[in-house]
Design an enzyme around this catalytic site. Structure first.
Site, PDB file in Angstrom:
ATOM      1  N   LYS A  80       0.858  -1.187   0.000  1.00  0.00           N
ATOM      2  CA  LYS A  80       0.000   0.000   0.000  1.00  0.00           C
ATOM      3  C   LYS A  80       0.889   1.231   0.000  1.00  0.00           C
ATOM      4  O   LYS A  80       1.976   1.216   0.621  1.00  0.00           O
ATOM      5  CB  LYS A  80      -0.898  -0.037   1.245  1.00  0.00           C
ATOM      6  CG  LYS A  80      -1.977   1.039   1.298  1.00  0.00           C
ATOM      7  CD  LYS A  80      -2.889   0.815   2.517  1.00  0.00           C
ATOM      8  CE  LYS A  80      -4.013   1.826   2.626  1.00  0.00           C
ATOM      9  NZ  LYS A  80      -4.892   1.550   3.795  1.00  0.00           N
ATOM     10  N   SER A 155      -9.814   1.390   2.696  1.00  0.00           N
ATOM     11  CA  SER A 155      -8.961   2.235   1.888  1.00  0.00           C
ATOM     12  C   SER A 155      -7.857   1.474   1.160  1.00  0.00           C
ATOM     13  O   SER A 155      -7.212   2.044   0.288  1.00  0.00           O
ATOM     14  CB  SER A 155      -8.312   3.315   2.759  1.00  0.00           C
ATOM     15  OG  SER A 155      -7.463   2.738   3.739  1.00  0.00           O
ATOM     16  N   SER A 179      -9.933  -1.124   6.753  1.00  0.00           N
ATOM     17  CA  SER A 179      -9.386  -0.916   5.405  1.00  0.00           C
ATOM     18  C   SER A 179      -8.707  -2.103   4.767  1.00  0.00           C
ATOM     19  O   SER A 179      -8.465  -2.078   3.565  1.00  0.00           O
ATOM     20  CB  SER A 179      -8.427   0.262   5.420  1.00  0.00           C
ATOM     21  OG  SER A 179      -9.169   1.447   5.386  1.00  0.00           O
TER      22      SER A 179
HETATM   23  N1  GLN Z   1     -13.194   3.748   6.451  1.00  0.00           N
HETATM   24  C1  GLN Z   1     -12.501   4.014   7.680  1.00  0.00           C
HETATM   25  C2  GLN Z   1     -12.053   5.447   7.693  1.00  0.00           C
HETATM   26  O1  GLN Z   1     -12.201   6.087   6.726  1.00  0.00           O
HETATM   27  C3  GLN Z   1     -11.350   3.084   7.884  1.00  0.00           C
HETATM   28  C4  GLN Z   1     -10.159   3.425   7.106  1.00  0.00           C
HETATM   29  C5  GLN Z   1      -8.977   2.571   7.429  1.00  0.00           C
HETATM   30  O2  GLN Z   1      -9.118   1.487   8.002  1.00  0.00           O
HETATM   31  N2  GLN Z   1      -7.799   3.085   7.116  1.00  0.00           N
HETATM   32  O3  GLN Z   1     -11.558   5.932   8.648  1.00  0.00           O
END
Ligand code: GLN
Length: 492
Positions: A80, A155, A179
């Site tokens: 990532k 994400s 994510s």
């Molecule tokens: N969707 C969640 C957020 O936007 C989790 C994102 C993540 O796990 N990095 O905070």
């Protein structure tokens, strides 16, 4: 593109290379070809084909000399774009980090190299990991390989797409509130979020420090476990990494459901039923299958679920507002130092120019939640909810080995679906934030993605540092379900 033989998982790849049935170079070329063939899905921000092939040839040469190979020797893996790799650019999906190149390896990167893995490149993500769909990053959206007009989930969407199309056997993502698991579920691959402290975060761009962990996306449960084994363990450079030996999966952990006590929180599946009946049906079928295979389903009461999303978004944005204050336009981002602006103006200008809308919204929310006069009403209260949830979940372990629930309340939604209210997207995290708030390990396993149905993930949570139990439960699902078809890519 259609395939005669599906791409190989982590263990099959490592084994084929170790036995000389396939060269690391051939495995790497296949991964790079898959990335090129599906470039339209937006999985990769940048491929390092030359570096990857060089590493692969070094593995092949070491094998030819009869040297001992690392456990992931020759296995192509992507990172990532918020995990540092020496000499690679690192953007975390943000304009703010444009032009930045990392002078060092994150601990997880260094450990992958030491295990012999071939690093393919950086994969797409939401800006700073803030999102559930991989649509907010500067590289544009990642697209779902089962239907390119749908989201990949986020994400770590680039990670899930890369694995699903066979551009690498695994990918490292990060999971602050789901994510790793959410995109894994929406793209039909496995996503493993380790216990808080299991994996070092040194060299990982910070979003919300009390919640996030590096996790693994892979084609199967054992592949994810093997990568976790390579990257986990104590790290002198990260005080939040637990002083424990690396995770070690054992074949003796079992693969069958017999005797497994699966806690099923009341009302969770019905919540998904209201949002997307297909999700509830698939979870019900999987749980029934596990019960028929000898597992016991234990009803569990966890009432505070709705409060979990609210508490998560207060805590995550508060921590983000602090973590992101380092991006002041002086050390990173636009070189606004030539503008002749005062420091305050310079910071303000750099932030509005270099952060996207969602990130600015989070910083505002978080700053508000922490400000004098509101701190007790929001941040302190969210902390109370977090403790209450942790206690409720801790109480469940007397009667069950794992908790089971959907990973996402819905299947992948259309990229052009408009959400007027950002909290409609935050609600996609309803089943995933619990593990982060409680610091617990969790695993998403595909339960159905046959025919033209979009993939659906079943999620397990286990007590802290009990990843081995997750592996067992995940293997049981795979045994019940059998092999699933993998996407052939492209719009359908
Ligand atoms: N969707 C969640 C957020 O936007 C989790 C994102 C993540 O796990 N990095 O905070």
């Amino acid at each position: 593109m259609s395939r005669e033989t599906p791409p190989m998982g982590v263990l099959a790849t490592a084994q084929a290379i170790a036995r000389g049935e396939q060269s690391a170079e051939a495995a790497t070329r296949a991964a790079l070809d898959a990335a090129d063939a599906h470039a339209d899905l937006g999985a990769f921000v940048e491929l390092d084909a030359d570096g990857a092939l060089e590493t692969a040839r070094a593995v092949d040469a070491a094998r030819a000399r009869g040297e001992a190979l690392g456990p992931l020797a020759g296995v192509p893996i992507s990172l990532k774009d918020n995990i540092a790799a020496r000499d690679w650019a690192l953007s975390a999906g943000s304009r703010m980090l444009a032009g930045y190149r990392s002078p060092f390896d994150a601990t997880v990167t260094e450990r992958l190299r030491a295990a012999g893995a071939v690093l393919l490149g950086r994969v797409n993500m939401d800006e700073f990991g803030m999102g559930s769909a991989t649509t907010t990053g500067v590289a544009g959206p990642a697209r779902n390989p089962w239907d390119a007009e749908r989201v990949a989930g986020g994400s770590s969407g680039g990670s899930a797409v890369a694995v699903a199309i066979g551009a690498g056997a695994a990918s490292l993502g990060t999971d602050t509130g789901g994510s790793v698991r959410l995109p894994a579920a929406l793209c039909g691959v496995v996503g493993l979020k380790p216990t808080y402290g299991r994996v070092s975060r040194y060299g990982v761009v910070a979003y919300a420090s009390s919640l996030e962990q590096v996790g693994v996306l892979a084609r199967d449960v054992d592949g994810a476990a093997a990568v976790l084994a390579a990257i986990s363990g104590a790290c002198p450079l990260d005080a939040t990494a637990a002083p424990l030996p690396p995770f070690s999966p054992r074949s003796s952990d079992g693969a069958d459901a017999a005797g497994l006590r699966i806690g099923v929180p009341e009302g969770f599946v019905d919540k998904a039923r209201a949002a997307d009946p297909a999700v509830a049906e698939a979870i019900d079928a999987a749980l029934a299958g596990l019960r028929d295979a000898g597992a016991t389903l234990v009803p569990v009461r966890l009432e505070e679920l709705d409060a979990a999303v609210a508490a998560y978004y207060v805590i995550a944005t508060a921590e983000a507002s602090t973590n992101l204050s380092r991006y002041d336009g002086v050390r990173y981002g636009h070189r606004t130092s030539e503008t002749g602006l005062g420091l305050g103006e310079l910071i303000a200008r750099s932030r509005t120019e270099s952060f996207g809308d969602e990130v600015q919204r989070r910083i505002l929310l978080g700053t508000f939640a922490l400000s004098a006069g509101y701190h007790d009403a929001f941040y302190a209260r969210a902390g109370q909810v977090r403790r209450k949830l942790a206690n409720a979940v801790a109480g469940a372990w007397d009667d069950c080995d794992v908790l089971a629930m959907p990973t996402s309340p819905v299947r992948a939604w259309r990229l052009d679906q408009r959400f007027d209210d950002p909290t409609a997207v935050y609600a996609m995290d309803v089943f995933t934030v619990l593990a982060n708030l409680c610091g617990l390990p969790a695993l998403s396993v595909p339960v159905r993605s046959a025919g033209d149905a979009m993939p659906i993930g079943l999620q397990f949570m286990a007590p802290a540092f009990e990843e081995a139990t997750l592996v067992r439960a995940g293997r049981a699902v795979q045994a019940w379900r059998g092999a699933l078809p993998m996407p052939t890519g492209g719009p359908r």
